[in-house]
Scaffold this motif. Structure first.
Motif, mmCIF file in Angstrom:
data_model
loop_
_atom_site.group_PDB
_atom_site.id
_atom_site.type_symbol
_atom_site.label_atom_id
_atom_site.label_comp_id
_atom_site.label_asym_id
_atom_site.label_seq_id
_atom_site.Cartn_x
_atom_site.Cartn_y
_atom_site.Cartn_z
ATOM 1 N N GLN B 206 0.838 -1.202 0.000
ATOM 2 C CA GLN B 206 0.000 0.000 0.000
ATOM 3 C C GLN B 206 0.871 1.249 0.000
ATOM 4 O OE1 GLN B 206 -2.162 -0.930 3.584
ATOM 5 N NE2 GLN B 206 -4.056 -1.340 2.467
ATOM 6 N N GLN B 210 0.459 3.734 -3.046
ATOM 7 C CA GLN B 210 -0.387 4.874 -2.737
ATOM 8 C C GLN B 210 0.390 6.094 -2.249
ATOM 9 O OE1 GLN B 210 -3.493 3.334 -0.251
ATOM 10 N NE2 GLN B 210 -3.957 1.790 -1.772
ATOM 11 N N ILE B 211 1.605 5.861 -1.762
ATOM 12 C CA ILE B 211 2.335 6.997 -1.200
ATOM 13 C C ILE B 211 3.649 7.251 -1.927
ATOM 14 C CG2 ILE B 211 3.517 7.815 0.880
ATOM 15 C CD1 ILE B 211 1.152 6.251 2.341
ATOM 16 N N PRO B 214 3.189 7.584 -6.348
ATOM 17 C CA PRO B 214 2.564 8.839 -6.797
ATOM 18 C C PRO B 214 3.476 10.044 -6.622
ATOM 19 C CG PRO B 214 1.028 7.587 -5.452
ATOM 20 C CD PRO B 214 2.348 6.877 -5.367
#
Ligand SMILES: Nc1ncnc2c1ncn2[C@@H]1O[C@H](COP(=O)(O)OP(=O)(O)OP(=O)(O)O)[C@@H](O)[C@H]1O
Ligand SMILES: [Mg+2]
Lengths: 248, 297
Positions: B206, B210-211, B214
């Protein structure tokens, strides 16, 4: 084995930690009860950060035990998700996610990790931002906020996971004196609401005001500890006295 | 910004040795040497050289006999549509497909390089290093000669055309370089971001998707485009293996014009010019994006 609130919420027992051959923690013990605010102070390099990072398993340990609500943290079968839902952490350098707005920073973990309903999380996130006095900054990116504002977003971000214990590692050390106060006020509000807080800090006045108990560490051991009045006015150990005389 | 740092940008007050700043990260945007060089050429320069290349043999010819043969310019004019629509378009097609192949494989390999599983990490590292540092032509030969010209799956015989092998052969070094871009971009995100995510109960996966990604995906675009321009310029080497791309077709065109020596320079000069016309805007855009993304995190 099940934990009840009359037992320490965080229990640290004879913890030993080394980085290679460098022994950083040489047998540290402390018990923290639910709702207590404790401050850890001590000279640079004494292992304060290392200790609180061990509490939420960002660091592993070589000996001793740490339990959070009765659950052993340094267990190979540890459910990290469960632990980190219980323990929130705020860092010195804020570490906000730069590509997300303040609101998104706060909402991200509950939505993505806990899979909670987005609309409900948003309501709660807006409330949290209001609580840390950042109303109107919901759509600002971290890069558009001052250090103090970023740090308060970071606090709200941790709170969004509804933790039972909050860890603060020198959260005001990177701030200028005026903005230190706004962050300290936020933490004080939290403490007043009964949040269990473990703080590493150099703000002695603040420690004295909010802490229930002060621990002084030096070279990987706890040299002295006690309630703030006795600790600050009646320190026994020469190392504590020397440290306090330098800092106060 | 303009503040002088004693010992570094200004005289130090003592002669004691000072600790010099750590060398900048391996993946600074400055690595885009090729695009920087290409983009720095004024656009009229290649056209000037091309015009000179065109005029020179004509003047040489004007002094000769001139038995009613078409001038080099006329010959080139006649062949130009063919060279562009058949040759260059195919070249671009090969380069695009190579880039596609290299990017997909390279992203996997780059993510492999930061895998928590040691075996995957080490294997990805070595695959990357080997293909990044091998001569392209050798890789191309190995793929060309070791792959069968057809495969039979469930009784169905599928031919493997040469250009497919060319795409794989050229795609391998591209893959390795994209792998490095991915690894470098991920490494450029401060480790504190990983820790912050970890303390918020994000899993590794994740956190990555997601971090971390991006935040660094923009940083990968200029070096990726830089490699595309390099690849396009290198694509003619597949002509050695008989792929009917622009270089081979140009040779055939000259042969069809009876191998007149005065045609060589204008024809190949024209090929050079098309490559410039195609790659130059890419290089300019790369540099623009590089500057733009350097400002924001
Ligand atoms: N990841 C690491 N690898 C190796 N050594 C480390 C690492 N993290 C910390 N140390 C060392 O452990 C010792 C204690 O560090 P720690 O950060 O816990 O100190 P601290 O009490 O928080 O100091 P400060 O007040 O400066 O933040 C230091 O000597 C430090 O160099
Ligand atoms: Mg520290």
């Amino acid at each position: 084995m099940t934990w009840t609130p009359d037992q320490p919420i965080v229990s640290i027992h004879n913890v030993k930690k080394a980085f290679g051959s460098l022994e950083v923690l040489k047998g540290v013990s402390m018990d923290i009860m639910k709702g207590e605010v404790i401050c850890i102070i001590g000279p640079s390099g004494s292992g304060k950060s290392t200790l609180i990072r061990c509490i939420n398993a960002l660091n592993d340990i070589q000996g001793g035990s740490i339990t959070v609500e009765g659950q052993e943290v340094h267990d190979d079968n540890l459910d990290r998700l469960e632990l980190r839902k219980k323990v929130g952490m705020v860092f010195q350098q804020y570490n906000l996610f730069p590509h997300k707005t303040a609101l998104e920073n706060v909402m991200m973990a509950p939505v993505k990790v806990l899979k909670q309903n987005k609309a409900e999380v948003e309501t709660r996130a807006r409330e949290l931002l209001r609580k840390v006095r950042l109303e109107g900054k919901e759509n600002s990116y971290p890069g558009e906020l001052s250090g103090g504002q970023q740090q308060r977003v970071a606090i709200a971000r941790s709170l969004a996971m509804s933790p039972d214990v909050m860890l603060f590692d020198e959260v005001t050390a990177a701030l200028d004196p005026e903005t230190v106060k706004e962050v300290l006020v936020t933490i004080k509000d939290l403490a007043a609401e009964g949040m269990t807080c473990i703080l590493v800090t150099h703000e002695m006045g603040f420690a004295r005001e909010v802490a229930d108990h002060i621990y002084f560490t030096d070279k990987g051991v706890i040299v002295e500890h006690g309630p703030p009045e006795t600790f600050f006015d009646n320190a026994q150990d020469p190392r504590t006295k020397e440290f306090l005389s330098q800092i106060l | 910004m303009s503040r002088m740092i004693p010992g570094l940008t200004a005289p130090a007050t003592t002669d004691m040795p000072v600790l010099l700043p750590a060398p900048t990260a391996r993946h600074t945007p400055r690595a885009l040497n090729f695009s920087h060089w290409l983009a720095s050429i004024p656009p009229w320069v290649p056209f000037l050289i091309f015009t000179a290349a065109l005029l020179w043999p004509m003047m040489a010819l004007a002094q000769g006999t001139g038995e009613g043969k078409p001038t080099p310019l006329e010959a080139l004019w006649r062949w130009m549509p063919f060279l562009i629509t058949r040759g260059f378009v195919f070249t671009v097609l090969i380069s695009v497909m190579t880039m596609l192949f290299g990017t997909v494989m390279g992203v996997f390999l780059g993510l492999g390089q930061i895998s928590p599983v040691k075996g995957i990490r080490v294997a990805s590292y070595w695959i990357t290093q080997i293909f990044r540092n091998s001569p392209w032509l050798v890789l191309l030969f190995i793929v060309m000669l070791s792959f069968p010209f057809q495969v039979t799956v469930f009784g169905v015989t599928i031919p493997i055309p040469d250009w497919t092998k060319a795409v794989i052969g050229l795609g391998l070094p591209i893959m390795a370089n994209i792998s490095e871009i991915v690894r470098g971009a991920i490494a450029s995100v401060p480790s504190a971001q990983w820790e912050a995510a970890e303390s918020l109960a994000f899993t590794r996966r994740q956190t990555l998707y997601q971090i971390i990604l991006p935040q660094c995906i923009k940083r990968m675009i200029p070096p990726w485009m830089n490699w595309y321009a390099i690849l396009t310029m290198a694509t003619p080497i597949v002509s050695i293996l008989g792929v009917e791309e622009i270089l081979n077709l140009t040779r055939q065109a000259i042969e069809a014009e009876n191998n007149r020596p005065e045609l060589l320079v204008p024809f190949y000069g024209f090929v050079l010019l098309i490559f410039f016309v195609y790659c130059y805007p890419i290089a300019r855009l790369t540099i623009r994006l590089e500057r733009k993304f350097a400002l924001k995190l």
